[in-house]
Design a protein around this motif. Structure first.
Motif, short mmCIF file in Angstrom:
data_model
loop_
_atom_site.label_atom_id
_atom_site.label_comp_id
_atom_site.label_asym_id
_atom_site.label_seq_id
_atom_site.Cartn_x
_atom_site.Cartn_y
_atom_site.Cartn_z
N ASP B 228 0.83 -1.20 0.00
CA ASP B 228 0.00 0.00 0.00
C ASP B 228 0.87 1.25 0.00
O ASP B 228 1.54 1.54 0.97
CB ASP B 228 -0.91 -0.01 1.23
CG ASP B 228 -1.74 -1.27 1.27
OD1 ASP B 228 -2.60 -1.42 0.40
OD2 ASP B 228 -1.49 -2.13 2.14
N SER B 230 -0.27 4.44 -0.57
CA SER B 230 -0.93 5.73 -0.35
C SER B 230 -0.36 6.53 0.83
O SER B 230 -0.32 7.75 0.76
CB SER B 230 -2.45 5.55 -0.23
OG SER B 230 -2.77 4.74 0.86
N PHE B 233 2.17 9.00 -0.45
CA PHE B 233 1.85 9.97 -1.49
C PHE B 233 1.83 11.41 -0.99
O PHE B 233 2.13 12.33 -1.73
CB PHE B 233 0.51 9.63 -2.15
CG PHE B 233 0.56 8.36 -2.96
CD1 PHE B 233 1.75 7.88 -3.48
CD2 PHE B 233 -0.60 7.63 -3.22
CE1 PHE B 233 1.81 6.70 -4.21
CE2 PHE B 233 -0.54 6.45 -3.96
CZ PHE B 233 0.65 6.00 -4.46
N ASN B 255 1.95 -1.65 -8.11
CA ASN B 255 1.22 -1.02 -7.01
C ASN B 255 1.40 0.50 -7.01
O ASN B 255 0.45 1.25 -6.83
CB ASN B 255 1.68 -1.59 -5.66
CG ASN B 255 1.14 -3.00 -5.43
OD1 ASN B 255 0.07 -3.34 -5.91
ND2 ASN B 255 1.89 -3.81 -4.71
N SER B 258 -0.51 2.13 -10.16
CA SER B 258 -1.97 2.08 -10.16
C SER B 258 -2.56 2.79 -8.95
O SER B 258 -3.58 3.47 -9.06
CB SER B 258 -2.47 0.63 -10.29
OG SER B 258 -2.32 -0.03 -9.07
N GLN B 259 -1.89 2.70 -7.79
CA GLN B 259 -2.43 3.41 -6.63
C GLN B 259 -2.18 4.92 -6.74
O GLN B 259 -3.03 5.73 -6.33
CB GLN B 259 -1.81 2.85 -5.35
CG GLN B 259 -2.26 1.41 -5.09
CD GLN B 259 -1.55 0.75 -3.92
OE1 GLN B 259 -0.88 1.41 -3.13
NE2 GLN B 259 -1.70 -0.56 -3.80
N ASP B 262 -4.95 6.14 -8.70
CA ASP B 262 -6.17 6.19 -7.87
C ASP B 262 -6.22 7.47 -7.03
O ASP B 262 -7.28 8.07 -6.87
CB ASP B 262 -6.19 5.02 -6.88
CG ASP B 262 -6.60 3.73 -7.54
OD1 ASP B 262 -7.14 3.79 -8.65
OD2 ASP B 262 -6.38 2.66 -6.94
N PHE B 263 -5.08 7.83 -6.45
CA PHE B 263 -5.06 8.94 -5.51
C PHE B 263 -4.73 10.27 -6.19
O PHE B 263 -4.43 11.25 -5.51
CB PHE B 263 -4.07 8.65 -4.37
CG PHE B 263 -4.61 7.68 -3.36
CD1 PHE B 263 -5.27 8.14 -2.22
CD2 PHE B 263 -4.49 6.31 -3.55
CE1 PHE B 263 -5.78 7.24 -1.30
CE2 PHE B 263 -5.01 5.42 -2.63
CZ PHE B 263 -5.66 5.88 -1.50
#
Lengths: 289, 412
Positions: B228, B230, B233, B255, B258-259, B262-263
């Protein structure tokens, strides 16, 4: 700063409830059958891979979410019936060797069938954007995972506490011989619990497989977190697993914020502290019981 | 090399007997030939087979890389009827399991009991660093380094046996700095996997970026194998940099990209990185999240000069050839050219022939630096675009003849 703490909280809760889906099966299987199932992470991984194949072949995430847990559940039934059942009542070391071997075999099969490169399950179309609430922007799909996992956990919790099946499960775990003597086929209950645990792990694999990559190392990765959760929550306790999973999820998320390299250490320190203060875990049965 | 003896005595036996017999053969040959063998006077005469030892992982998370290197090597052999200079080539594969001590033991086994004339591999830099001593002390096989890019193999090893048929980590990081400064902006945040290779890339990029006048405003290290991203970030975002430079590979790369998408990490900042961040093995999983991002590599499967290789590879393996396959192919090319030019499989002749050699590679021609045996090659800045079969890398600029520092290594 507030924003990053809120986001980490959401991530922590989401990881917590999804970890709980994995740990629930592990703890219930141990509670009832005294089997330490090292292959549980591999079942989670199979959920991710079946989910990936179904979602990309049929173009439907929803089909993956329903079918992958069913397929893994069937595999779980076969695993319980043909490999574990002959070993019930023996030294737990047999179960550890067996399930560890199964985990290695499943990983080998995954490498052979899907290859070593990382995959990702495509998201459902409805959940591609993100939502902004107050200062926090969070991806819709991640919120969806949080909600779905929470709903499923609540239903299971209610069922274990209140339904006849739940009472039967708890009774079999508590005193197998007595339940047998009352004319109930305990081995069927065992199979049922194993299948249920396998399907839950696979469900978590599909849900997380669309946020994290699906790769041959994911099973070995999650099994460590799952074991820490089960030990902290108390071996065999569903309630304990849920609380411990939330704790571990939040520690993982905040830990990354504070000291990335120490996050894993935090988990084990937490486990050590809990074991020192309450050797049977937060909700484990005490020696007297 | 003593495998001449083992061949006459022991090869061509059934598999189960081979190991035993060839070891006895080796001993017998050693006894009979004595100092002649040690003095290396055997040359290649009477040597009907060339032995290539593949020291790559074939299981575990690096299996894909090892398999691609082997496929590339075998593709070249197939195109040449399995022969080099009229001599049959035997490939012996041993799984390094990406483990350092295992890497050392199989290297020794490949050289001493199998009599390998060349060692191809490894994938992992840690394994390469561990292998250095064995290759040097055995001193009878040329080492075609088909992936392990750590510059320390050149700086600390500086071995005449070692030829990089791949790249070093300076090449996949530092040359991008000027391009980022000219085309994207003057401030950069570096986010990298926190281990040797990622940190080398970070240091090389920062040094080069500051040299051209840019500023690195933030550095974010993420543990290897993070699921993870995030939580990391916010630091990247709040740095307010124009661009991000990253080294991530494999599942980390999937990861992170793509994350990050997303964010909304890439809404304000332009993502750049080493080529492994956005490569053939990660793009299918990264999907549309990868589009519009830039990376630097010595290979692009869409480049014009690469098309023959990509087509041949697709015919043979039904896959798009990745950079590892090209590195395997080039290892075979370099070895074949050295045997043909030098006319023998004697290690000294191979090294003499290979020094400064130019190779007509699918990636574009490259040659070995005459001091370090590192490649001098074109590096491609690539942008991910939507292709017919999903996202693919297009070359937007080629930096020609990139020569890396020598790190005080001067072999000859």
């Amino acid at each position: 700063m507030i924003e990053s703490i809120l986001r980490a909280t959401l991530l922590g809760l989401q990881l917590g409830v999804t970890f709980a889906l994995v740990a629930a099966g592990l703890t219930l299987i141990f509670g009832m059958m005294d089997v330490i199932n090292f292959a549980h992470g591999a079942l989670y991984m199979l959920g991710g891979y079946f989910g990936y194949t179904i979602a990309t072949q049929f173009g439907s995430f929803w089909a993956a979410l329903v079918l992958a847990p069913i397929i893994v559940g069937v595999l779980g039934a076969a695993m319980e019936k043909f490999t574990l059942r002959p070993l019930y009542g023996r030294n737990p070391l047999y179960h550890i060797l067996l399930t560890y071997g199964l985990a290695v075999m499943i990983q080998g099969v995954v490498l052979e069938v899907w290859g070593a490169s990382s995959q990702q399950i495509p998201r459902p179309g409805q959940f591609t954007g993100s939502i902004t609430v107050g200062p926090v922007t969070y991806p819709t799909y991640w919120l969806f995972v949080l909600v779905v996992s929470t709903v499923i956990l609540t239903v299971i919790w209610y069922a274990i506490e209140n339904s006849n099946l739940g009472i039967l499960m708890r009774a079999s775990a508590h005193d197998t011989e007595m339940v047998n003597a009352l004319g109930i086929d305990v081995s069927k209950v065992f199979t049922g619990v194993f299948v249920f645990g396998a399907a839950l792990a696979a469900l978590a694999g599909v849900l997380l497989g669309a946020t994290r990559s699906v790769n041959p190392g994911m099973g070995a990765g999650i099994i460590i977190e799952a074991f820490v959760i089960v030990v902290i929550g108390g071996l065999g306790s569903f309630k304990g697993a849920v609380y411990a999973a939330l704790l571990i999820g939040l520690v993982t998320a905040y830990g990354a914020l504070v000291a990335p390299t120490l996050t894993e250490l935090f988990l084990f320190v937490l486990m050590a502290v809990v074991l020192l203060v309450r050797p049977s875990g937060l909700f484990g049965a005490t020696e007297a019981a | 090399m003593s495998n001449d003896g083992s061949q006459q005595l022991g090869r061509r036996q059934s598999n189960s007997d081979r190991q035993h017999l060839s070891r006895r053969g080796y001993l017998a040959a050693g006894a009979a030939l004595g100092s002649a063998a040690i003095a290396g006077c055997l040359g290649g005469d009477g040597d009907e087979t060339l032995t290539v030892g593949m020291a790559v992982p074939t299981t575990g998370v690096y299996a894909l890389l090892g398999e691609s290197i082997t496929n590339g090597f075998e593709l070249f052999l197939e195109e040449n009827d399995g022969e080099i200079n009229g001599q049959e080539v035997e490939i012996v594969s041993r799984d390094t399991e990406a483990d350092t001590s295992r890497g050392v033991s199989i290297t020794r086994e490949l050289i001493t009991s199998e009599g390998a004339d060349a060692i191809v591999g490894p994938v992992s830099s840690a394994v390469a660093i561990a292998m250095m001593e064995t290759i040097e002390s055995e001193g009878s096989a040329v080492w075609l380094n088909a992936n392990a890019g750590d510059y320390r193999v050149t700086r600390d090893g500086c071995m005449r046996y070692h030829f990089r048929t791949s790249f070093n980590d300076w090449q996949t990081s530092a040359p991008l700095a000027q391009w980022v400064y000219d085309n994207i902006g003057e401030t950069v945040c570096i986010a990298n996997a926190d281990y040797a290779f990622g940190n080398n890339s970070r240091e090389f990029f920062r040094e080069a970026f500051e040299e051209v006048g840019g500023e690195v405003v933030e550095e974010v290290g993420v543990p290897l194998g993070t699921d993870d991203f995030s939580p990391y970030f916010d630091d990247i975002e709040s740095s307010g940099a124009d661009a991000i430079y990253s080294f991530f590979a494999g599942s980390d790369a999937v990861n992170y990209i793509s994350q990050g998408d997303d964010f909304g990490l890439f809404d304000e900042m332009v993502q750049t990185g080493s080529g492994f961040l956005l490569s053939e093995d990660t793009l299918p999983a990264q999907g549309s999240a990868a589009v519009g991002k830039y990376s630097l590599l010595h290979y692009a499967s869409t480049a014009e000069q690469t098309q023959d290789f990509v087509a041949a590879y697709r015919d043979a393996y039904d896959e798009t050839a990745n950079v590892y396959a090209a590195q395997g192919y080039d290892s075979a090319q370099a070895f074949a050219a050295a045997i043909e030019d030098g006319g023998s499989s004697d290690i000294d002749d191979i090294i003499d022939a290979m020094r400064g050699m130019e190779i007509d590679s699918p990636r574009g021609n490259f040659r070995f630096n005459e001091d370090t045996n590192d490649p001098i090659q074109d590096m491609h800045v690539r942008e991910v675009v939507d292709g017919d079969d999903g996202p693919e890398n297009q070359v937007v600029e080629t930096i020609e003849n990139v020569e890396s520092p020598t790190w005080d290594c001067s072999i000859y």
